[in-house]
Design a protein around this motif. Structure first.
Motif, PDB file in Angstrom:
ATOM      1  N   GLN A 208      40.381  32.610  25.054  1.00  0.00           N
ATOM      2  CA  GLN A 208      39.563  32.293  26.223  1.00  0.00           C
ATOM      3  C   GLN A 208      40.091  31.034  26.894  1.00  0.00           C
ATOM      4  N   ILE A 209      40.305  31.116  28.198  1.00  0.00           N
ATOM      5  CA  ILE A 209      40.827  29.994  28.973  1.00  0.00           C
ATOM      6  C   ILE A 209      39.667  29.183  29.530  1.00  0.00           C
ATOM      7  N   ASN A 210      39.826  27.900  29.520  1.00  0.00           N
ATOM      8  CA  ASN A 210      38.764  27.009  29.992  1.00  0.00           C
ATOM      9  C   ASN A 210      38.745  26.988  31.524  1.00  0.00           C
ATOM     10  N   LEU A 211      38.225  28.075  32.119  1.00  0.00           N
ATOM     11  CA  LEU A 211      38.133  28.213  33.570  1.00  0.00           C
ATOM     12  C   LEU A 211      36.771  28.787  33.931  1.00  0.00           C
ATOM     13  N   ASP A 212      36.003  28.074  34.729  1.00  0.00           N
ATOM     14  CA  ASP A 212      34.766  28.641  35.231  1.00  0.00           C
ATOM     15  C   ASP A 212      34.990  29.118  36.665  1.00  0.00           C
ATOM     16  N   MET A 213      33.976  29.686  37.287  1.00  0.00           N
ATOM     17  CA  MET A 213      34.135  30.242  38.621  1.00  0.00           C
ATOM     18  C   MET A 213      34.546  29.204  39.664  1.00  0.00           C
ATOM     19  N   PRO A 214      33.938  28.004  39.720  1.00  0.00           N
ATOM     20  CA  PRO A 214      34.390  27.012  40.706  1.00  0.00           C
ATOM     21  C   PRO A 214      35.875  26.664  40.565  1.00  0.00           C
ATOM     22  N   ALA A 215      36.333  26.533  39.304  1.00  0.00           N
ATOM     23  CA  ALA A 215      37.751  26.216  39.080  1.00  0.00           C
ATOM     24  C   ALA A 215      38.634  27.375  39.514  1.00  0.00           C
ATOM     25  N   LEU A 216      38.193  28.595  39.234  1.00  0.00           N
ATOM     26  CA  LEU A 216      38.957  29.775  39.625  1.00  0.00           C
ATOM     27  C   LEU A 216      39.036  29.890  41.149  1.00  0.00           C
ATOM     28  N   GLU A 217      37.938  29.627  41.820  1.00  0.00           N
ATOM     29  CA  GLU A 217      37.922  29.689  43.287  1.00  0.00           C
ATOM     30  C   GLU A 217      38.862  28.655  43.899  1.00  0.00           C
ATOM     31  N   LEU A 218      38.942  27.491  43.274  1.00  0.00           N
ATOM     32  CA  LEU A 218      39.842  26.442  43.754  1.00  0.00           C
ATOM     33  C   LEU A 218      41.300  26.901  43.648  1.00  0.00           C
ATOM     34  N   ILE A 219      41.624  27.550  42.530  1.00  0.00           N
ATOM     35  CA  ILE A 219      42.986  28.044  42.319  1.00  0.00           C
ATOM     36  C   ILE A 219      43.313  29.180  43.276  1.00  0.00           C
ATOM     37  N   ILE A 220      42.352  30.028  43.563  1.00  0.00           N
ATOM     38  CA  ILE A 220      42.573  31.097  44.534  1.00  0.00           C
ATOM     39  C   ILE A 220      42.841  30.498  45.914  1.00  0.00           C
ATOM     40  N   GLY A 221      42.191  29.379  46.218  1.00  0.00           N
ATOM     41  CA  GLY A 221      42.493  28.659  47.454  1.00  0.00           C
ATOM     42  C   GLY A 221      43.952  28.208  47.485  1.00  0.00           C
ATOM     43  N   ASP A 222      44.446  27.723  46.341  1.00  0.00           N
ATOM     44  CA  ASP A 222      45.856  27.351  46.241  1.00  0.00           C
ATOM     45  C   ASP A 222      46.749  28.553  46.526  1.00  0.00           C
ATOM     46  N   ALA A 223      46.428  29.676  45.892  1.00  0.00           N
ATOM     47  CA  ALA A 223      47.241  30.883  46.065  1.00  0.00           C
ATOM     48  C   ALA A 223      47.256  31.338  47.516  1.00  0.00           C
TER      49      ALA A 223
END
Length: 359
Positions: A208-223
């Motif tokens: 399990q990776i230490n990623l919650d939804m806010p962190a994931l959304e931030l990374i999708i913004g990067d992508a």
């Protein structure tokens, strides 16, 4: 403001140009037609240039590149019309695995990782609905299906989003795990994606990776930002190739580039690509620590750039005639890559809708 590139930025852009130079249209086509849609030896060479490590912070073994640094690399890859999946298998996994053990192998090019997030009937919704994770013994059991998993036959591990106790969680699953089935298909740009079926796939607690939804959304913004950067580079390549073509192609005894109607259309394309570049760097210079501002800026940039580069691609094909859409010309490859990137993590309407809500 000083918009000149630093010495390091110039060096990285030049490295991309040299790396991509040997891949002409025919070599690109053959690479895309290979069984996995890409070459792992070439991926290792790309990693040796530091183009993946640039996305990781220094304390994680990377080079700590800024958003502008990465946008420049994305733009250079696009301008070279390079087939390298730097965004989907380099930058994106690096950001996802910032605190996970496999990061070192990803940075060295030894391991290739893909994000499995899309599901049927979910459109561009990041929240999983069909893939669930349940605690069992000392680990988890995952079941469900994902679609549009880029590099499905190339990847070694998947980062899978799943519902765990009603919340979105991310798990790292090796492709050869028991209960993992991949059904591959080709995308418009010739790369290979696939559907991922999980049938009680067992993983350990450490997966399990230490990623919650806010962190994931931030990374999708990067992508979204780096997909926009690659599209800007592709748009520039489309414009340059078309400009060269209209200067050479003759009709009625003169170059078609001398026709005023075509000149006006080329000027419009030039204006569009300059506006796209300005929008790209405006977004890249946004403070990433302000999550709301970052999401708004990246969504707006992707909506604007996706729409305008797509328009440039269609003009390029129109001026080349029917052969423009084939794989015989670089613009055919570039247009098809734009079609994929413009829809990655949200098409124009989706990104524009998110921007309007955030604004």
């Amino acid at each position: 403001m000083n918009f000149d590139l630093s010495e390091e930025q110039e060096m990285f852009c030049t490295s991309v140009e040299r790396f991509a130079a040997p891949i002409d249209v025919e070599a690109r086509r053959k690479l895309r037609l290979s069984p996995t849609g890409y070459d792992r030896d070439r991926w290792s060479q790309l990693a040796e240039l530091g183009l993946i490590a640039l996305a990781a912070p220094e304390d994680a073994g990377g080079m700590g590149g800024s958003a502008v640094d990465l946008a420049l690399i994305g733009e250079a890859i696009g301008k070279a019309n390079s087939p390298d999946p730097w965004l989907e298998h380099g930058v994106l996994p690096t950001l996802l695995l910032a605190s996970a053990d496999p990061l070192e192998k990803v940075l060295s090019g030894e391991a290739i990782v893909s994000l499995a997030w899309a599901e049927r009937s979910q459109r561009y919704n990041l929240t999983p609905a069909n893939v669930t994770a349940q605690r069992e013994g000392d680990g988890f059991v995952l079941s469900g299906e994902k679609t549009f998993v880029m590099g499905a036959l190339l990847t070694d591990m998947f980062v899978v989003t799943a519902l765990l106790d009603g919340e979105t969680a991310c798990f790292l699953i090796p492709r050869d795990s028991h209960g993992v089935e991949v059904r591959a298909y080709r995308l418009a740009d010739g790369s290979i994606a696939g559907e991922l079926k999980l049938t009680r796939a067992s993983v350990s607690t450490a997966s399990q990776i230490n990623l919650d939804m806010p962190a994931l959304e931030l990374i999708i913004g990067d992508a979204r930002l780096y997909a926009s950067a690659e599209m800007v580079g592709l748009g520039q390549r489309l414009l340059d190739d078309t400009l060269a073509y209209v200067k050479e192609r003759e009709q009625f005894g003169v170059a078609i580039g001398s026709f005023q109607a075509l000149q006006h259309r080329m000027v419009e394309c030039y204006a569009k690509i300059e506006q796209c570049r300005s929008m790209l760097y405006r977004a890249a210079l946004t403070d990433r620590s302000d999550a709301a501002a970052w999401q708004r800026a990246t969504a707006g940039a992707k909506a604007f750039i996706g729409e305008n580069v797509d328009a440039i691609a269609r003009e390029a094909v129109q001026m080349h005639g029917g052969m423009g859409i084939t794989d015989e010309l670089a613009i055919g490859h570039a247009m098809k890559r734009v079609m994929v990137l413009a829809r990655l993590f949200g098409d124009v309407d989706t990104a524009l809708g998110e921007y309007s809500v955030a604004a």
